[in-house]
Design a protein around this motif. Structure first.
Motif, PDB file in Angstrom:
ATOM      1  N   PHE A 275       0.807  -1.209   0.000  1.00 51.95           N
ATOM      2  CA  PHE A 275       0.000   0.000   0.000  1.00 51.95           C
ATOM      3  C   PHE A 275       0.845   1.266   0.000  1.00 51.95           C
ATOM      4  O   PHE A 275       0.446   2.288  -0.511  1.00 51.95           O
ATOM      5  CB  PHE A 275      -0.933  -0.005   1.226  1.00 51.95           C
ATOM      6  N   GLY A 276       2.049   1.195   0.576  1.00 48.70           N
ATOM      7  CA  GLY A 276       2.887   2.378   0.663  1.00 48.70           C
ATOM      8  C   GLY A 276       3.345   2.913  -0.664  1.00 48.70           C
ATOM      9  O   GLY A 276       3.652   4.086  -0.787  1.00 48.70           O
ATOM     10  N   SER A 277       3.410   2.050  -1.686  1.00 43.14           N
ATOM     11  CA  SER A 277       3.946   2.494  -2.970  1.00 43.14           C
ATOM     12  C   SER A 277       2.863   2.788  -4.002  1.00 43.14           C
ATOM     13  O   SER A 277       3.165   3.119  -5.136  1.00 43.14           O
ATOM     14  CB  SER A 277       4.922   1.452  -3.523  1.00 43.14           C
ATOM     15  N   LEU A 278       1.599   2.661  -3.618  1.00 48.35           N
ATOM     16  CA  LEU A 278       0.532   2.951  -4.567  1.00 48.35           C
ATOM     17  C   LEU A 278       0.567   4.410  -4.991  1.00 48.35           C
ATOM     18  O   LEU A 278       0.135   4.758  -6.082  1.00 48.35           O
ATOM     19  CB  LEU A 278      -0.836   2.622  -3.949  1.00 48.35           C
ATOM     20  N   PHE A 279       1.068   5.281  -4.121  1.00 51.65           N
ATOM     21  CA  PHE A 279       1.144   6.697  -4.426  1.00 51.65           C
ATOM     22  C   PHE A 279       2.591   7.134  -4.663  1.00 51.65           C
ATOM     23  O   PHE A 279       2.936   8.294  -4.517  1.00 51.65           O
ATOM     24  CB  PHE A 279       0.534   7.511  -3.285  1.00 51.65           C
ATOM     25  N   GLY A 280       3.428   6.189  -4.996  1.00 47.32           N
ATOM     26  CA  GLY A 280       4.812   6.512  -5.308  1.00 47.32           C
ATOM     27  C   GLY A 280       5.691   6.696  -4.097  1.00 47.32           C
ATOM     28  O   GLY A 280       6.727   7.322  -4.168  1.00 47.32           O
ATOM     29  N   HIS A 281       5.301   6.143  -2.941  1.00 47.08           N
ATOM     30  CA  HIS A 281       6.081   6.287  -1.720  1.00 47.08           C
ATOM     31  C   HIS A 281       6.898   5.026  -1.466  1.00 47.08           C
ATOM     32  O   HIS A 281       6.352   3.929  -1.529  1.00 47.08           O
ATOM     33  CB  HIS A 281       5.168   6.545  -0.514  1.00 47.08           C
ATOM     34  N   ASN A 282       8.152   5.187  -1.164  1.00 49.19           N
ATOM     35  CA  ASN A 282       8.975   4.056  -0.751  1.00 49.19           C
ATOM     36  C   ASN A 282       9.061   4.042   0.766  1.00 49.19           C
ATOM     37  O   ASN A 282       9.432   5.045   1.375  1.00 49.19           O
ATOM     38  CB  ASN A 282      10.375   4.170  -1.356  1.00 49.19           C
ATOM     39  N   LYS A 283       8.740   2.918   1.367  1.00 46.22           N
ATOM     40  CA  LYS A 283       8.707   2.829   2.819  1.00 46.22           C
ATOM     41  C   LYS A 283       9.537   1.661   3.317  1.00 46.22           C
ATOM     42  O   LYS A 283       9.742   0.674   2.618  1.00 46.22           O
ATOM     43  CB  LYS A 283       7.268   2.655   3.321  1.00 46.22           C
ATOM     44  N   THR A 284       9.992   1.797   4.551  1.00 45.77           N
ATOM     45  CA  THR A 284      10.544   0.679   5.284  1.00 45.77           C
ATOM     46  C   THR A 284      10.041   0.797   6.723  1.00 45.77           C
ATOM     47  O   THR A 284       9.214   1.661   7.020  1.00 45.77           O
ATOM     48  CB  THR A 284      12.090   0.667   5.213  1.00 45.77           C
ATOM     49  N   VAL A 285      10.518  -0.063   7.606  1.00 39.06           N
ATOM     50  CA  VAL A 285      10.030  -0.075   8.994  1.00 39.06           C
ATOM     51  C   VAL A 285      11.208  -0.004   9.945  1.00 39.06           C
ATOM     52  O   VAL A 285      12.245  -0.634   9.712  1.00 39.06           O
ATOM     53  CB  VAL A 285       9.209  -1.352   9.290  1.00 39.06           C
ATOM     54  N   LEU A 286      11.040   0.781  11.008  1.00 36.61           N
ATOM     55  CA  LEU A 286      12.040   0.856  12.075  1.00 36.61           C
ATOM     56  C   LEU A 286      11.396   0.358  13.369  1.00 36.61           C
ATOM     57  O   LEU A 286      10.259   0.723  13.684  1.00 36.61           O
ATOM     58  CB  LEU A 286      12.536   2.293  12.246  1.00 36.61           C
ATOM     59  N   ALA A 287      12.104  -0.491  14.090  1.00 33.36           N
ATOM     60  CA  ALA A 287      11.613  -1.033  15.363  1.00 33.36           C
ATOM     61  C   ALA A 287      12.578  -0.668  16.479  1.00 33.36           C
ATOM     62  O   ALA A 287      13.796  -0.745  16.296  1.00 33.36           O
ATOM     63  CB  ALA A 287      11.458  -2.548  15.275  1.00 33.36           C
ATOM     64  N   ILE A 288      12.035  -0.253  17.623  1.00 35.48           N
ATOM     65  CA  ILE A 288      12.856   0.176  18.763  1.00 35.48           C
ATOM     66  C   ILE A 288      12.343  -0.510  20.033  1.00 35.48           C
ATOM     67  O   ILE A 288      11.132  -0.498  20.304  1.00 35.48           O
ATOM     68  CB  ILE A 288      12.824   1.707  18.947  1.00 35.48           C
ATOM     69  N   ILE A 289      13.255  -1.089  20.790  1.00 35.50           N
ATOM     70  CA  ILE A 289      12.923  -1.703  22.081  1.00 35.50           C
ATOM     71  C   ILE A 289      13.546  -0.849  23.182  1.00 35.50           C
ATOM     72  O   ILE A 289      14.752  -0.620  23.204  1.00 35.50           O
ATOM     73  CB  ILE A 289      13.455  -3.148  22.188  1.00 35.50           C
ATOM     74  N   LEU A 290      12.704  -0.377  24.113  1.00 30.30           N
ATOM     75  CA  LEU A 290      13.150   0.452  25.225  1.00 30.30           C
ATOM     76  C   LEU A 290      12.910  -0.277  26.540  1.00 30.30           C
ATOM     77  O   LEU A 290      11.991  -1.082  26.658  1.00 30.30           O
ATOM     78  CB  LEU A 290      12.386   1.786  25.238  1.00 30.30           C
ATOM     79  N   ARG A 291      13.736   0.023  27.534  1.00 26.99           N
ATOM     80  CA  ARG A 291      13.521  -0.515  28.881  1.00 26.99           C
ATOM     81  C   ARG A 291      13.479   0.633  29.882  1.00 26.99           C
ATOM     82  O   ARG A 291      14.350   1.501  29.879  1.00 26.99           O
ATOM     83  CB  ARG A 291      14.614  -1.504  29.278  1.00 26.99           C
ATOM     84  N   LYS A 292      12.456   0.614  30.735  1.00 26.71           N
ATOM     85  CA  LYS A 292      12.347   1.641  31.773  1.00 26.71           C
ATOM     86  C   LYS A 292      13.221   1.248  32.960  1.00 26.71           C
ATOM     87  O   LYS A 292      13.123   0.132  33.469  1.00 26.71           O
ATOM     88  CB  LYS A 292      10.889   1.794  32.214  1.00 26.71           C
ATOM     89  N   ILE A 293      14.060   2.189  33.403  1.00 30.75           N
ATOM     90  CA  ILE A 293      15.016   1.882  34.472  1.00 30.75           C
ATOM     91  C   ILE A 293      14.515   2.352  35.832  1.00 30.75           C
ATOM     92  O   ILE A 293      14.573   1.622  36.820  1.00 30.75           O
ATOM     93  CB  ILE A 293      16.380   2.537  34.158  1.00 30.75           C
ATOM     94  N   HIS A 294      14.014   3.600  35.908  1.00 27.28           N
ATOM     95  CA  HIS A 294      13.599   4.181  37.188  1.00 27.28           C
ATOM     96  C   HIS A 294      12.158   4.677  37.124  1.00 27.28           C
ATOM     97  O   HIS A 294      11.563   4.838  36.051  1.00 27.28           O
ATOM     98  CB  HIS A 294      14.511   5.343  37.577  1.00 27.28           C
ATOM     99  N   ASN A 295      11.607   4.967  38.316  1.00 25.25           N
ATOM    100  CA  ASN A 295      10.235   5.489  38.430  1.00 25.25           C
ATOM    101  C   ASN A 295      10.133   6.952  38.026  1.00 25.25           C
ATOM    102  O   ASN A 295       9.170   7.364  37.367  1.00 25.25           O
ATOM    103  CB  ASN A 295       9.732   5.378  39.877  1.00 25.25           C
ATOM    104  N   ASN A 296      11.068   7.756  38.476  1.00 21.33           N
ATOM    105  CA  ASN A 296      10.908   9.206  38.471  1.00 21.33           C
ATOM    106  C   ASN A 296      11.151   9.810  37.077  1.00 21.33           C
ATOM    107  O   ASN A 296      12.225  10.328  36.780  1.00 21.33           O
ATOM    108  CB  ASN A 296      11.836   9.867  39.502  1.00 21.33           C
ATOM    109  N   LEU A 297      10.106   9.759  36.246  1.00 20.68           N
ATOM    110  CA  LEU A 297      10.192  10.356  34.912  1.00 20.68           C
ATOM    111  C   LEU A 297      10.005  11.866  34.965  1.00 20.68           C
ATOM    112  O   LEU A 297      10.467  12.570  34.079  1.00 20.68           O
ATOM    113  CB  LEU A 297       9.119   9.763  34.004  1.00 20.68           C
ATOM    114  N   TYR A 298       9.295  12.318  35.967  1.00 17.89           N
ATOM    115  CA  TYR A 298       8.942  13.739  36.017  1.00 17.89           C
ATOM    116  C   TYR A 298       9.707  14.450  37.116  1.00 17.89           C
ATOM    117  O   TYR A 298       9.798  13.967  38.244  1.00 17.89           O
ATOM    118  CB  TYR A 298       7.436  13.914  36.203  1.00 17.89           C
ATOM    119  N   GLU A 299      10.224  15.600  36.771  1.00 16.14           N
ATOM    120  CA  GLU A 299      10.989  16.402  37.711  1.00 16.14           C
ATOM    121  C   GLU A 299      10.061  17.299  38.496  1.00 16.14           C
ATOM    122  O   GLU A 299       9.099  17.828  37.956  1.00 16.14           O
ATOM    123  CB  GLU A 299      12.014  17.252  36.949  1.00 16.14           C
ATOM    124  N   GLY A 300      10.399  17.536  39.722  1.00 13.81           N
ATOM    125  CA  GLY A 300       9.639  18.462  40.525  1.00 13.81           C
ATOM    126  C   GLY A 300       8.345  17.882  41.058  1.00 13.81           C
ATOM    127  O   GLY A 300       8.021  16.753  40.894  1.00 13.81           O
TER     128      GLY A 300
END
Length: 300
Positions: A275-300
């Motif tokens: 479907f990505g190329s029906l309109f002349g678009h070339n696509k690929t996919v990027l995948a990212i795996i993240l791990r949460k280390i600590h609780n305190n994401l928010y300051e203050g």
């Protein structure tokens, strides 16, 4: 629930009249952007993503997509699509056989360790009617299927009530997930980010893209337990005419403080039937795996 049904029926009536439908969607989008603008700005200002570690970054490739493990899992998901969900895309294509899903679902399955544990709390953001959430529930996990489209949520409610599976449909917004902090063991977000950017940033304002991407990362991290994983995949438009483009990939790398590897030569690009190329678009996919280390994401 009755109010939601009335909104759904009203939207259906408007959708039958193209001109009114466009006005309705434009009005909805303006109201939504206005309602969450303060949330986006405040979250970006206060959130500290230094407590999120990047475990894996991988471009889709023909080598991975054609591997025995990926092919076997795709077959299982296709059976779920056909027998339990009765899913079809345009041209009668089963969603799990879409060129990007043949990489994304297996990648998340094998890199988020969902097969190694049981009874994990898993949040699937922008899940729609994907077969992956059904497979996760079959493995014994408790899956919250979050989507802002009431049509998908209501249809999934009927399906899971018949299956008696551990999938819990949830009508909610990805920027305002209705769960407390540190609740989920795994948070997955498969091919959703690019659609959020399409909806909220049609003008391709890179400053707005930064706000959207960081606010979304912060919200996904907020509901993830320390030690839990966040698994995100998204289409990358190499032509630069659609979201998510390479400039926005660089923005995301700056937000996560990580260098994105160069695009491999065997990157799985959409072919003429994709479907990505029906309109002349070339696509690929990027995948990212993240791990949460600590609780305190928010300051203050």
């Amino acid at each position: 629930m009755k109010m939601n049904m009335l909104k759904y029926e009203f939207a259906n009536i408007l959708n039958r009249v193209p001109f009114l439908s466009r006005i309705f969607r434009y009005t909805q989008r303006c109201q939504y952007i206005h309602s969450i603008s303060d949330i986006l700005i405040n979250r970006v200002r206060k959130c500290n993503l230094r407590h999120i570690a990047v475990e894996n970054i991988c471009w889709a490739s023909q080598t991975l997509e054609a591997s025995k493990e990926y092919t076997s899992l795709t077959l299982i998901l296709t059976l779920i699509d056909l027998t339990l969900l009765n899913n079809r895309l345009s041209a009668n294509l089963v969603p799990s056989l879409h060129w990007s899903r043949r990489f994304e679902y297996p990648f998340v399955y094998y890199h988020c360790d969902v097969a190694e544990y049981t009874k994990l709390r898993i949040l699937d953001v922008g899940a729609g009617l994907n077969p992956f959430q059904i497979l996760l529930s079959m493995l014994g996990h408790h899956v919250v299927s979050l989507d802002s489209n009431i049509k998908y949520v209501m249809k999934l409610c009927k399906i899971v009530s018949k299956l008696r599976s551990k999938v819990y449909p949830c009508l909610a917004d990805a920027f305002q997930i209705p769960f407390k902090e540190n609740f989920f063991d795994r948070v997955i977000c498969i091919s959703v980010i690019e659609h959020i950017l399409d909806y909220l940033n049609p003008a391709f304002d890179l400053n707005l893209s930064y706000l959207i991407l960081k606010a979304l990362m912060c919200e996904l991290a907020r509901v993830t337990k320390p030690g839990g994983k966040i698994c995100i995949t998204f289409d990358v438009d190499l032509s630069g005419r659609r979201h998510l483009n390479l400039s926005e990939v660089n923005i995301l790398s700056r937000i996560l403080r990580v260098k994105i590897p160069s695009l491999p030569k065997d990157a799985l690009i959409s072919d003429k039937m994709a479907f990505g190329s029906l309109f002349g678009h070339n696509k690929t996919v990027l995948a990212i795996i993240l791990r949460k280390i600590h609780n305190n994401l928010y300051e203050g």
